[in-house]
Design a protein around this motif. Structure first.
Motif, PDB file in Angstrom:
ATOM      1  N   ARG A 177       0.833  -1.211   0.000  1.00  0.00           N
ATOM      2  CA  ARG A 177       0.000   0.000   0.000  1.00  0.00           C
ATOM      3  C   ARG A 177       0.869   1.263   0.000  1.00  0.00           C
ATOM      4  N   ARG A 178       1.990   1.199   0.712  1.00  0.00           N
ATOM      5  CA  ARG A 178       2.843   2.390   0.798  1.00  0.00           C
ATOM      6  C   ARG A 178       3.645   2.632  -0.478  1.00  0.00           C
ATOM      7  N   TRP A 179       4.267   1.568  -0.988  1.00  0.00           N
ATOM      8  CA  TRP A 179       5.213   1.745  -2.086  1.00  0.00           C
ATOM      9  C   TRP A 179       4.611   1.494  -3.463  1.00  0.00           C
ATOM     10  N   PHE A 180       3.544   0.690  -3.538  1.00  0.00           N
ATOM     11  CA  PHE A 180       2.942   0.361  -4.834  1.00  0.00           C
ATOM     12  C   PHE A 180       1.453   0.710  -4.861  1.00  0.00           C
ATOM     13  N   PRO A 181       1.068   1.934  -4.500  1.00  0.00           N
ATOM     14  CA  PRO A 181      -0.362   2.276  -4.480  1.00  0.00           C
ATOM     15  C   PRO A 181      -0.988   2.212  -5.865  1.00  0.00           C
ATOM     16  N   GLU A 182      -0.182   2.404  -6.907  1.00  0.00           N
ATOM     17  CA  GLU A 182      -0.681   2.345  -8.289  1.00  0.00           C
ATOM     18  C   GLU A 182      -0.085   1.149  -9.032  1.00  0.00           C
ATOM     19  N   GLY A 183       0.381   0.163  -8.280  1.00  0.00           N
ATOM     20  CA  GLY A 183       0.997  -1.004  -8.893  1.00  0.00           C
ATOM     21  C   GLY A 183       2.499  -0.842  -9.012  1.00  0.00           C
ATOM     22  N   VAL A 184       3.140  -1.845  -9.622  1.00  0.00           N
ATOM     23  CA  VAL A 184       4.603  -1.847  -9.727  1.00  0.00           C
ATOM     24  C   VAL A 184       5.038  -0.998 -10.926  1.00  0.00           C
ATOM     25  N   THR A 185       4.859   0.293 -10.817  1.00  0.00           N
ATOM     26  CA  THR A 185       5.286   1.220 -11.855  1.00  0.00           C
ATOM     27  C   THR A 185       6.808   1.324 -11.839  1.00  0.00           C
ATOM     28  N   PRO A 186       7.412   1.742 -12.966  1.00  0.00           N
ATOM     29  CA  PRO A 186       8.870   1.914 -12.973  1.00  0.00           C
ATOM     30  C   PRO A 186       9.361   2.855 -11.882  1.00  0.00           C
ATOM     31  N   GLY A 190      11.838   1.644  -8.787  1.00  0.00           N
ATOM     32  CA  GLY A 190      13.139   2.281  -8.654  1.00  0.00           C
ATOM     33  C   GLY A 190      13.406   2.815  -7.263  1.00  0.00           C
ATOM     34  N   ALA A 191      12.328   3.000  -6.467  1.00  0.00           N
ATOM     35  CA  ALA A 191      12.485   3.592  -5.145  1.00  0.00           C
ATOM     36  C   ALA A 191      12.215   2.623  -3.996  1.00  0.00           C
ATOM     37  N   LEU A 208      13.813  -6.767 -11.976  1.00  0.00           N
ATOM     38  CA  LEU A 208      13.867  -5.340 -12.271  1.00  0.00           C
ATOM     39  C   LEU A 208      14.311  -5.087 -13.714  1.00  0.00           C
ATOM     40  N   ARG A 209      15.261  -5.877 -14.207  1.00  0.00           N
ATOM     41  CA  ARG A 209      15.716  -5.696 -15.588  1.00  0.00           C
ATOM     42  C   ARG A 209      14.592  -5.964 -16.582  1.00  0.00           C
ATOM     43  N   GLN A 210      13.692  -6.896 -16.221  1.00  0.00           N
ATOM     44  CA  GLN A 210      12.561  -7.194 -17.097  1.00  0.00           C
ATOM     45  C   GLN A 210      11.516  -6.092 -17.082  1.00  0.00           C
ATOM     46  N   ARG A 211      11.432  -5.356 -15.982  1.00  0.00           N
ATOM     47  CA  ARG A 211      10.355  -4.390 -15.799  1.00  0.00           C
ATOM     48  C   ARG A 211      10.768  -2.945 -16.041  1.00  0.00           C
ATOM     49  N   LEU A 212      12.065  -2.650 -15.967  1.00  0.00           N
ATOM     50  CA  LEU A 212      12.510  -1.260 -16.043  1.00  0.00           C
ATOM     51  C   LEU A 212      13.309  -1.008 -17.324  1.00  0.00           C
ATOM     52  N   PRO A 213      13.162   0.171 -17.911  1.00  0.00           N
ATOM     53  CA  PRO A 213      13.897   0.488 -19.136  1.00  0.00           C
ATOM     54  C   PRO A 213      15.369   0.779 -18.901  1.00  0.00           C
ATOM     55  N   ALA A 214      15.742   1.081 -17.637  1.00  0.00           N
ATOM     56  CA  ALA A 214      17.135   1.405 -17.321  1.00  0.00           C
ATOM     57  C   ALA A 214      17.475   0.803 -15.964  1.00  0.00           C
ATOM     58  N   PRO A 215      18.755   0.588 -15.682  1.00  0.00           N
ATOM     59  CA  PRO A 215      19.142   0.025 -14.389  1.00  0.00           C
ATOM     60  C   PRO A 215      18.647   0.879 -13.228  1.00  0.00           C
TER      61      PRO A 215
END
Length: 298
Positions: A177-186, A190-191, A208-215
């Protein structure tokens, strides 16, 4: 080349005990005798087999001889057990296992073998390491079998596919609820703090490499224990990739959530063991393979 069995035992003991002095105590001889046997083995093979550091380190050539030494020990133990089943001698089987398998399905598979009548079952010497590194213990002769991600057989070994452990990105409800209120957004990934098993653990960063455009470089907690890793995720220290076998509620209100149902990662596992006709090792292999077919993704 003639290889003396006493020389092989000296090599095995030196590697197991870490020093020539400790090997001498284990073999009930003097350190000088151990040194002479090792030197004679090196002369016979024409190779340097040990680096005399503390602890001693086996060379690449030494790994080949160490495998032979451990195989001879295994066959000798089984022969002695067959000759005198009531002697009280217990065969020891060193096996390399990854932490998540050890903490979920492997021990239930091995337990019935250790409970054999009249103490006839083997004693297990389990070596825990990352599944990508267990084959190295087999290659070095440290273990007789390993659960590994390596599908290519180590020299002198057979390989059997066990199935795959499925991991899912999990977190405590309050953490989600705290970190992903809108889902696992990039931005959130990252935070958000993440829990890693140890510095060999790449599962979370693979996700993370599968989900994020950058490290990304989120805050990291290292928790090198299977049970405590799960506890850290349950307590909300961070999210982590948990095996499906481990991600079920322990009690009411004590649970974790799958924060990304489409983000599962399957890690294929293989059983590798020496090409050696050993009834004890074959029984272990059968038990592990049968349990894997029930517990792992096929």
């Amino acid at each position: 080349m003639d290889v003396d069995l006493a020389h092989l035992r000296a090599l095995s003991a030196a590697v197991s005990e870490g020093t020539l002095e400790a090997a001498a105590r284990a073999l009930h001889v003097t350190p000088s005798a151990v040194s002479q046997r090792l030197r004679a083995l090196e002369v016979a093979t024409g190779r340097v087999l040990l680096v005399r550091s503390k602890p001693v380190r086996v060379t690449e050539s030494g790994e080949v001889l160490l495998r032979l030494a451990r195989q001879v020990e295994l066959l000798a133990d089984e022969t002695l057990a067959e000759l005198d089943a009531g002697s009280g001698q217990h065969q020891s089987l060193p096996i390399a296992v990854n932490a998540d398998s050890l903490g979920t399905w492997v021990l239930p598979a091995l337990a019935p073998l250790s409970a054999a009548p009249a103490g006839a079952g083997p004693c297990f010497d389990l070596h825990r390491d990352d599944e990508a590194h267990t084959a190295g213990l087999l290659r070095a002769g440290t273990v007789v079998a390993a659960i590994t991600t390596d599908p290519d057989p180590v020299a002198g070994c057979t390989v059997t596919r066990l199935g795959a452990m499925r991991y899912r990105p999990m977190a405590a409800p309050a953490f989600a609820r705290r970190w992903f209120p809108e889902g696992v957004t990039p931005e959130a990934l990252g935070a958000a703090p993440v829990v890693l098993f140890d510095r060999k653990d790449d599962l979370q960063h693979r996700y993370l490499r599968q989900r994020l455009p950058a490290p990304a470089h989120p805050p990291v907690h290292h928790v090198p224990s299977t049970a405590d890793f799960l506890t850290a995720v349950r307590l909300g220290m961070g999210w982590g990739m948990l095996p499906e076998l481990q991600a079920h509620p322990v009690q009411d209100g004590d649970h974790v959530l799958d924060v990304d149902p489409s983000g599962a990662i399957d890690v294929a596992l293989y059983w590798q063991q020496w090409k050696l006709r050993s009834p004890a090792l074959d029984r272990v292999a059968q038990a592990v393979i049968q349990a894997a077919r029930t517990c792992l993704v096929q």
